[in-house]
Design an enzyme around this catalytic site. Structure first.
Site, PDB file in Angstrom:
ATOM      1  N   LYS A  61      40.203  40.736  45.680  1.00  0.00           N
ATOM      2  CA  LYS A  61      39.302  41.620  46.417  1.00  0.00           C
ATOM      3  C   LYS A  61      38.819  40.923  47.670  1.00  0.00           C
ATOM      4  O   LYS A  61      38.426  39.763  47.564  1.00  0.00           O
ATOM      5  CB  LYS A  61      38.117  41.936  45.493  1.00  0.00           C
ATOM      6  N   LYS A  90      37.610  36.705  44.562  1.00  0.00           N
ATOM      7  CA  LYS A  90      36.725  37.584  45.339  1.00  0.00           C
ATOM      8  C   LYS A  90      36.227  36.792  46.538  1.00  0.00           C
ATOM      9  O   LYS A  90      35.536  35.785  46.390  1.00  0.00           O
ATOM     10  CB  LYS A  90      35.556  38.057  44.472  1.00  0.00           C
TER      11      LYS A  90
END
Ligand code: PBG
Length: 327
Positions: free
Chosen positions: A247, A194
């Protein structure tokens, strides 16, 4: 002209083109993000995400009904609590917004698959993803809080938990806590790679989770890094993650490809709020064809190696797949 290889032969008509598609996508692989607001009654459109809504606890079932109607079988829940404090204690309150939302959803639609985002940023008054110590997020103290949150979600009936905090060691800690509490079969989808991304902007205004000082670069990943993503995924797999995630998605297709090639667990990708908002804005300005851009963007994420896609377009995509426009 004598040409042995004429790749156009396999493009000559819809039937042969579809027969030869290398990437297939299915509505079964889509997860729809839902924002639940503890104090709201009814639903309210999110200014930063046109076409997306915050739902009150009195109508969260409506959001699920719309998913089912569209052919989407799973959601990921984000909570907007009535009260925030330094430790984000409402995140693990058995009567908290997510816990109540899960009860309501499961009572109405027991088979609908409910994933929960496990993080502190929507629940802390400073907006960071964990407990603070000297204006920094204290990793190990935060692990204890995350474990309480994950167990309380499982207890409320969540099918899967998805830690998005980026603390070190959180997958192992949560796995241990879930097992101890009797939730051996609740899988963990880890937000493994992330990145500290500007693409989360619209989400933060939707979830009221922008940090009140500083930024998240002390725990989320530096967008310059590729090998570090491999390391994060590897650690999460070793710690027991059932699914790993990259992400954002569109600016990180290289990372999705590399990590999905390297690890034998399903790979999720989160096409985040900024990706959705940019397509919406460009479409509203008349610059692009929203429907085709939506299909092509989603397809590219699967082509890069994702098996699961979290997207604000889940319902529209499911319809497009059903119509045969993509997939
Ligand atoms: C919580 C969380 C965020 C997103 C998912 N979980 C925000 C953040 O890290 O700031 C972003 C999702 C999106 O932009 O759509 N930590």
């Amino acid at each position: 002209m004598e040409l042995v290889h004429r790749p156009r032969r396999l493009r000559d008509g819809e039937t042969i083109r579809r027969m030869c598609r290398e990437t297939r996508i299915s509505a079964d692989s889509l997860i729809y993000p839902i924002f639940v607001d503890e104090v709201l009654s009814g639903k309210r459109e999110i200014e930063s995400l046109p076409g997306q809504y915050q739902y009150g606890l009195d109508c969260v079932e409506q959001a699920i009904a719309e998913c089912i109607e569209a052919g989407v079988k799973s959601c990921i829940l984000f909570g907007i609590p009535a009260h925030k404090d330094a430790h984000g204690s409402s995140a693990w309150d058995p009567e908290g917004v997510i816990q109540k939302a899960i009860h309501k959803i499961k009572a109405a639609y027991p088979d609908f698959y409910v994933v929960t985002d496990v993080c502190m940023c929507e629940y802390t008054d400073h907006g960071h993803c964990g407990a603070l110590c000297d204006y920094k997020v204290d990793n190990d103290a935060t692990l204890e809080l995350l474990c309480k949150v994950a167990v309380s979600h499982a207890h409320a009936g969540a099918d899967m938990v998805a830690p998005s905090d980026m603390m070190d060691g959180r997958v192992a800690a949560i796995r241990h806590a879930l097992d101890e509490a009797g939730y051996k079969n609740v899988p963990i989808m880890a937000y493994s790679a992330k990145y500290a991304s500007a693409f989360y902007g619209p989400f933060r205004s939707a979830a009221g989770s922008a940090p009140s000082f500083g930024d998240r670069r002390g725990y989320q990943m530096d967008p310059h890094n590729r090998k570090e993503a491999m390391k994060e995924c590897q650690l999460d797999v070793e710690e027991g993650a059932d699914i790993i995630m990259v992400k954002p998605a569109l600016s990180y297709l290289d990372i999705i490809r590399e990590c999905s090639d390297a690890f034998d667990v399903p790979m999720a990708a989160y096409s985040v709020s900024g990706e959705y908002a940019m397509i919406k804005a460009a479409a509203q300005a008349g610059l692009v064809d929203e429907y085709r851009i939506m299909c092509e963007s989603a397809l590219s994420i699967f082509r890069a190696g994702a098996n699961i896609l979290i997207t604000y377009y889940a319902k529209e995509l499911a319809a497009a797949i059903q119509r045969g426009d993509v997939g």
